[in-house]
Design a protein around this motif. Structure first.
Motif, PDB file in Angstrom:
ATOM      1  N   THR A   1      -8.205   6.486  -5.871  1.00 44.96           N
ATOM      2  CA  THR A   1      -8.707   7.391  -4.819  1.00 44.96           C
ATOM      3  C   THR A   1      -9.528   8.520  -5.438  1.00 44.96           C
ATOM      4  OG1 THR A   1      -6.800   6.887  -3.426  1.00 44.96           O
ATOM      5  CG2 THR A   1      -7.998   8.910  -2.924  1.00 44.96           C
TER       6      THR A   1
ATOM      7  N   GLU B   1       2.068   4.410  -6.778  1.00 46.16           N
ATOM      8  CA  GLU B   1       1.429   5.612  -6.235  1.00 46.16           C
ATOM      9  C   GLU B   1       0.494   6.270  -7.250  1.00 46.16           C
ATOM     10  OE1 GLU B   1       2.469   9.787  -3.934  1.00 46.16           O
ATOM     11  OE2 GLU B   1       4.097   8.593  -4.793  1.00 46.16           O
TER      12      GLU B   1
ATOM     13  N   ARG C   1      -2.703   4.250  -7.363  1.00 44.99           N
ATOM     14  CA  ARG C   1      -3.505   4.428  -6.134  1.00 44.99           C
ATOM     15  C   ARG C   1      -4.201   5.788  -6.169  1.00 44.99           C
ATOM     16  NH1 ARG C   1       1.143   2.124  -3.702  1.00 44.99           N
ATOM     17  NH2 ARG C   1       1.847   4.188  -3.055  1.00 44.99           N
TER      18      ARG C   1
ATOM     19  N   HIS D   1       0.809  -1.225   0.000  1.00 41.31           N
ATOM     20  CA  HIS D   1       0.000   0.000   0.000  1.00 41.31           C
ATOM     21  C   HIS D   1       0.838   1.269   0.000  1.00 41.31           C
ATOM     22  CE1 HIS D   1       0.952  -0.463   4.246  1.00 41.31           C
ATOM     23  NE2 HIS D   1       0.551   0.785   4.442  1.00 41.31           N
ATOM     24  N   ARG D   2       2.164   1.110   0.237  1.00 42.00           N
ATOM     25  CA  ARG D   2       3.062   2.274   0.229  1.00 42.00           C
ATOM     26  C   ARG D   2       4.079   2.212  -0.905  1.00 42.00           C
ATOM     27  NH1 ARG D   2       3.710   1.536   6.336  1.00 42.00           N
ATOM     28  NH2 ARG D   2       5.402   0.186   5.682  1.00 42.00           N
TER      29      ARG D   2
ATOM     30  N   ASN E   1      -4.583  -2.207   3.587  1.00 40.60           N
ATOM     31  CA  ASN E   1      -4.320  -0.851   4.085  1.00 40.60           C
ATOM     32  C   ASN E   1      -4.441   0.231   3.011  1.00 40.60           C
ATOM     33  OD1 ASN E   1      -3.852  -1.730   6.778  1.00 40.60           O
ATOM     34  ND2 ASN E   1      -1.873  -2.499   6.088  1.00 40.60           N
ATOM     35  N   PHE E   2      -4.835  -0.172   1.803  1.00 36.66           N
ATOM     36  CA  PHE E   2      -5.273   0.791   0.784  1.00 36.66           C
ATOM     37  C   PHE E   2      -6.712   0.495   0.384  1.00 36.66           C
ATOM     38  CE2 PHE E   2      -6.036   1.827  -3.717  1.00 36.66           C
ATOM     39  CZ  PHE E   2      -6.042   3.198  -3.595  1.00 36.66           C
TER      40      PHE E   2
ATOM     41  N   ARG F   1      -8.856  -3.080   5.168  1.00 40.82           N
ATOM     42  CA  ARG F   1      -8.071  -3.152   6.406  1.00 40.82           C
ATOM     43  C   ARG F   1      -8.572  -4.349   7.196  1.00 40.82           C
ATOM     44  NH1 ARG F   1      -9.453   1.561   8.720  1.00 40.82           N
ATOM     45  NH2 ARG F   1      -7.811   2.676   7.617  1.00 40.82           N
TER      46      ARG F   1
END
Length: 195
Positions: A75, A68, A71, A62-63, A106-107, A110
């Motif tokens: 979003t 990015e 994601r 997720h990081r 976690n994106f 959860r």
């Protein structure tokens, strides 16, 4: 409404691409759609292969800076549209690789106590526009609707997306496949859809 269209087919002279063009044309004529982005996974050169090792761990997906941009697109979008063929009763490996890497813990969801996780993509909606060579009722009668169950229950509901619509078109390689009418149906839907 902001809309992200994810296209998964390598040929831009195909029926799948004609469906993409109808989605885009209808969306551009729809006053409810304020923002439109198209992600062509093949043109993008998206790498569908999952990589985990001592430097790249699943729990950190997720990081991962490599994803990015993608994601941020998810979003940003209120509605996510997937345009793809059905091969062997399911979406292409390229699309599944995108899903494996983007719909990560976690994106997109959860883990919490209990059987089901907390979906973190609540409030979004999805449309799947898919084509196949086989008969229209083949997935339902022969595969127990495996494609829709996979996409709706195992994926989208899991991450909190409850509003899922399918355009699942069969007989697409047949001269009697009514391709023109089906393309028009998709165009009309996206020209008017409100949420």
């Amino acid at each position: 409404m902001n809309m992200l269209v994810i296209y998964t087919y390598p040929n831009h002279k195909s029926l799948s691409h004609a469906f993409l063009e109808k989605v885009v044309k209808g969306s551009k004529e729809n006053p409810n759609i304020k923002g439109l982005q198209v992600l062509d996974l093949y043109e993008e050169g998206f790498n569908p292969i999952l990589e985990f090792n001592e430097h790249k761990r699943r729990r950190d997906m997720h990081r991962d800076p490599q994803f990015e941009k993608y994601r941020n697109q998810i979003t940003w979008a209120d509605k996510i549209v997937f345009v793809y063929p059905i091969w062997w009763g399911r979406p292409p490996a390229m699309l599944m690789g995108y899903i494996d890497q983007l719909f990560s813990a976690n994106f997109a969801y959860r883990d919490k106590k209990g059987l089901f996780p907390e979906g973190l993509l609540k409030g979004k909606s999805v449309v799947c526009v898919s084509t196949m060579k086989g008969p229209a009722k083949y997935p339902l009668l022969w595969l127990n609707d495996a494609h829709k169950i996979l996409m709706k229950r195992a994926l989208f509901n899991f991450v909190g997306i409850k509003k899922v619509k399918f355009f699942e078109f069969g007989n697409m390689e047949s001269p009697k496949g009514k391709q023109t009418q089906k393309l028009e149906k998709v165009y009309r839907y996206f020209r008017k859809v409100a949420s």
